[in-house]
Motif scaffolding. Structure first.
Motif, PDB file in Angstrom:
ATOM      1  N   VAL A   1       0.836  -1.192   0.000  1.00 47.79           N
ATOM      2  CA  VAL A   1       0.000   0.000   0.000  1.00 47.79           C
ATOM      3  C   VAL A   1       0.882   1.257   0.000  1.00 47.79           C
ATOM      4  CG1 VAL A   1      -1.740   1.284   1.310  1.00 47.79           C
ATOM      5  CG2 VAL A   1      -1.893  -1.177   1.156  1.00 47.79           C
ATOM      6  N   ILE A   2       1.960   1.224   0.792  1.00 48.02           N
ATOM      7  CA  ILE A   2       2.883   2.368   0.835  1.00 48.02           C
ATOM      8  C   ILE A   2       3.481   2.605  -0.538  1.00 48.02           C
ATOM      9  CG2 ILE A   2       5.085   3.200   1.753  1.00 48.02           C
ATOM     10  CD1 ILE A   2       4.324   1.820   4.406  1.00 48.02           C
ATOM     11  N   ASP A   3       3.930   1.522  -1.184  1.00 47.29           N
ATOM     12  CA  ASP A   3       4.513   1.662  -2.522  1.00 47.29           C
ATOM     13  C   ASP A   3       3.506   2.235  -3.505  1.00 47.29           C
ATOM     14  OD1 ASP A   3       7.139   0.885  -2.125  1.00 47.29           O
ATOM     15  OD2 ASP A   3       6.726  -1.233  -2.509  1.00 47.29           O
ATOM     16  N   ARG A   4       2.267   1.768  -3.446  1.00 47.65           N
ATOM     17  CA  ARG A   4       1.234   2.246  -4.376  1.00 47.65           C
ATOM     18  C   ARG A   4       0.975   3.738  -4.177  1.00 47.65           C
ATOM     19  NH1 ARG A   4      -2.570  -1.591  -3.702  1.00 47.65           N
ATOM     20  NH2 ARG A   4      -3.603  -0.456  -2.027  1.00 47.65           N
ATOM     21  N   GLN A   5       0.875   4.166  -2.929  1.00 45.75           N
ATOM     22  CA  GLN A   5       0.665   5.590  -2.648  1.00 45.75           C
ATOM     23  C   GLN A   5       1.869   6.420  -3.087  1.00 45.75           C
ATOM     24  OE1 GLN A   5      -2.655   6.034  -2.341  1.00 45.75           O
ATOM     25  NE2 GLN A   5      -2.252   7.512  -0.748  1.00 45.75           N
ATOM     26  N   ALA A   6       3.067   5.918  -2.794  1.00 43.54           N
ATOM     27  CA  ALA A   6       4.283   6.639  -3.186  1.00 43.54           C
ATOM     28  C   ALA A   6       4.387   6.748  -4.701  1.00 43.54           C
ATOM     29  CB  ALA A   6       5.516   5.944  -2.618  1.00 43.54           C
ATOM     30  N   GLU A   7       4.085   5.667  -5.392  1.00 40.48           N
ATOM     31  CA  GLU A   7       4.126   5.698  -6.858  1.00 40.48           C
ATOM     32  C   GLU A   7       3.102   6.671  -7.416  1.00 40.48           C
ATOM     33  OE1 GLU A   7       6.342   4.467  -8.957  1.00 40.48           O
ATOM     34  OE2 GLU A   7       7.424   3.711  -7.209  1.00 40.48           O
ATOM     35  N   ALA A   8       1.924   6.705  -6.824  1.00 40.45           N
ATOM     36  CA  ALA A   8       0.888   7.639  -7.284  1.00 40.45           C
ATOM     37  C   ALA A   8       1.347   9.081  -7.093  1.00 40.45           C
ATOM     38  CB  ALA A   8      -0.428   7.390  -6.544  1.00 40.45           C
ATOM     39  N   LEU A   9       1.937   9.378  -5.935  1.00 42.43           N
ATOM     40  CA  LEU A   9       2.415  10.735  -5.691  1.00 42.43           C
ATOM     41  C   LEU A   9       3.548  11.081  -6.643  1.00 42.43           C
ATOM     42  CD1 LEU A   9       2.568  13.404  -4.179  1.00 42.43           C
ATOM     43  CD2 LEU A   9       4.069  12.280  -2.527  1.00 42.43           C
ATOM     44  N   SER A  39      -5.809  12.221   2.250  1.00 40.02           N
ATOM     45  CA  SER A  39      -6.729  11.205   1.733  1.00 40.02           C
ATOM     46  C   SER A  39      -6.923  10.103   2.765  1.00 40.02           C
ATOM     47  CB  SER A  39      -6.185  10.597   0.439  1.00 40.02           C
ATOM     48  OG  SER A  39      -5.049   9.787   0.718  1.00 40.02           O
ATOM     49  N   ASP A  40      -7.996   9.363   2.641  1.00 41.88           N
ATOM     50  CA  ASP A  40      -8.257   8.259   3.569  1.00 41.88           C
ATOM     51  C   ASP A  40      -7.110   7.251   3.567  1.00 41.88           C
ATOM     52  OD1 ASP A  40     -10.692   9.334   4.342  1.00 41.88           O
ATOM     53  OD2 ASP A  40     -11.857   8.145   2.914  1.00 41.88           O
ATOM     54  N   THR A  41      -6.615   6.916   2.387  1.00 41.21           N
ATOM     55  CA  THR A  41      -5.522   5.946   2.298  1.00 41.21           C
ATOM     56  C   THR A  41      -4.242   6.504   2.903  1.00 41.21           C
ATOM     57  OG1 THR A  41      -6.497   5.006   0.297  1.00 41.21           O
ATOM     58  CG2 THR A  41      -4.194   4.480   0.726  1.00 41.21           C
ATOM     59  N   GLY A  42      -3.917   7.740   2.564  1.00 41.06           N
ATOM     60  CA  GLY A  42      -2.717   8.359   3.117  1.00 41.06           C
ATOM     61  C   GLY A  42      -2.767   8.444   4.634  1.00 41.06           C
ATOM     62  N   TRP A  57       7.421   0.598   9.763  1.00 40.93           N
ATOM     63  CA  TRP A  57       6.464   1.227   8.839  1.00 40.93           C
ATOM     64  C   TRP A  57       6.843   2.686   8.572  1.00 40.93           C
ATOM     65  CZ3 TRP A  57       1.450  -0.193   6.795  1.00 40.93           C
ATOM     66  CH2 TRP A  57       1.212  -1.561   6.847  1.00 40.93           C
ATOM     67  N   SER A  58       7.274   3.361   9.614  1.00 44.78           N
ATOM     68  CA  SER A  58       7.695   4.758   9.431  1.00 44.78           C
ATOM     69  C   SER A  58       8.901   4.837   8.510  1.00 44.78           C
ATOM     70  CB  SER A  58       8.014   5.402  10.780  1.00 44.78           C
ATOM     71  OG  SER A  58       6.832   5.566  11.524  1.00 44.78           O
ATOM     72  N   ALA A  59       9.845   3.923   8.685  1.00 48.29           N
ATOM     73  CA  ALA A  59      11.030   3.910   7.825  1.00 48.29           C
ATOM     74  C   ALA A  59      10.632   3.665   6.369  1.00 48.29           C
ATOM     75  CB  ALA A  59      12.027   2.855   8.306  1.00 48.29           C
ATOM     76  N   LEU A  60       9.706   2.733   6.151  1.00 47.32           N
ATOM     77  CA  LEU A  60       9.222   2.475   4.789  1.00 47.32           C
ATOM     78  C   LEU A  60       8.511   3.692   4.219  1.00 47.32           C
ATOM     79  CD1 LEU A  60       7.788  -1.146   5.071  1.00 47.32           C
ATOM     80  CD2 LEU A  60       9.666  -0.392   3.597  1.00 47.32           C
ATOM     81  N   LEU A  61       7.689   4.306   5.039  1.00 50.72           N
ATOM     82  CA  LEU A  61       6.945   5.485   4.600  1.00 50.72           C
ATOM     83  C   LEU A  61       7.894   6.607   4.184  1.00 50.72           C
ATOM     84  CD1 LEU A  61       4.086   6.592   4.265  1.00 50.72           C
ATOM     85  CD2 LEU A  61       4.158   7.298   6.637  1.00 50.72           C
TER      86      LEU A  61
END
Length: 142
Positions: A1-9, A39-42, A57-61
């Motif tokens: 999910v983090i990767d998907r959000q990061a890729e979208a941004l 956003s809800d996902t973010g 998770w924070s490090a990944l984010l």
């Protein structure tokens, strides 16, 4: 999910960087960034990262989010300076000012589920325009 959000941004940021006036591009980038962060996902990703006591998770984010998107914004700020629209010797405080002017306490309020925290599309546009105008006042071109 983090990767998907990061890729979208990052896709939105890259799209926002294609030619044209750097200040106008920064407005578009700001709109997208504010949209993602509230956003809800973010927000769900941020809540999960904050609740992870290991910090993984924070490090990944950070690695997949800010550390990949910030260089794109830094490059855009440098292009705005090269175009004569803004002046600075160190881009880092300009980036910090942009982020602060754009986001303010909106993300924190949204994380705490404040009803007014999720800005509408028009409010995101206004916030991004205000942040860019603020940068021009804080860091005037020489």
């Amino acid at each position: 999910v983090i990767d998907r959000q990061a890729e979208a941004l990052n896709a939105a940021l890259t799209e926002g960087l294609s030619g044209g006036d750097p200040a106008a591009q920064l407005v578009r980038v700001g709109e997208r960034l504010l949209d993602l962060l509230t956003s809800d996902t973010g927000l769900a990703i941020n809540r999960a990262a904050l609740g992870d006591p290991s910090g993984r998770w924070s490090a990944l984010l950070l690695a997949h989010g800010r550390n990949r998107s910030a260089p794109l914004i830094l490059d855009l700020l440098a292009r705005w300076r090269a175009a004569g629209g803004i002046g600075f010797s160190d881009v880092r405080p300009v980036y910090q000012a942009f982020y602060g002017l754009l986001i303010g306490d909106r993300q924190i309020a949204a994380l705490h589920r404040a009803p007014e925290a999720r800005p509408s599309q028009a409010e995101r546009r206004d916030a991004a325009e205000w942040a860019v105008a603020g940068l021009a006042r804080l860091f005037p071109a020489p």
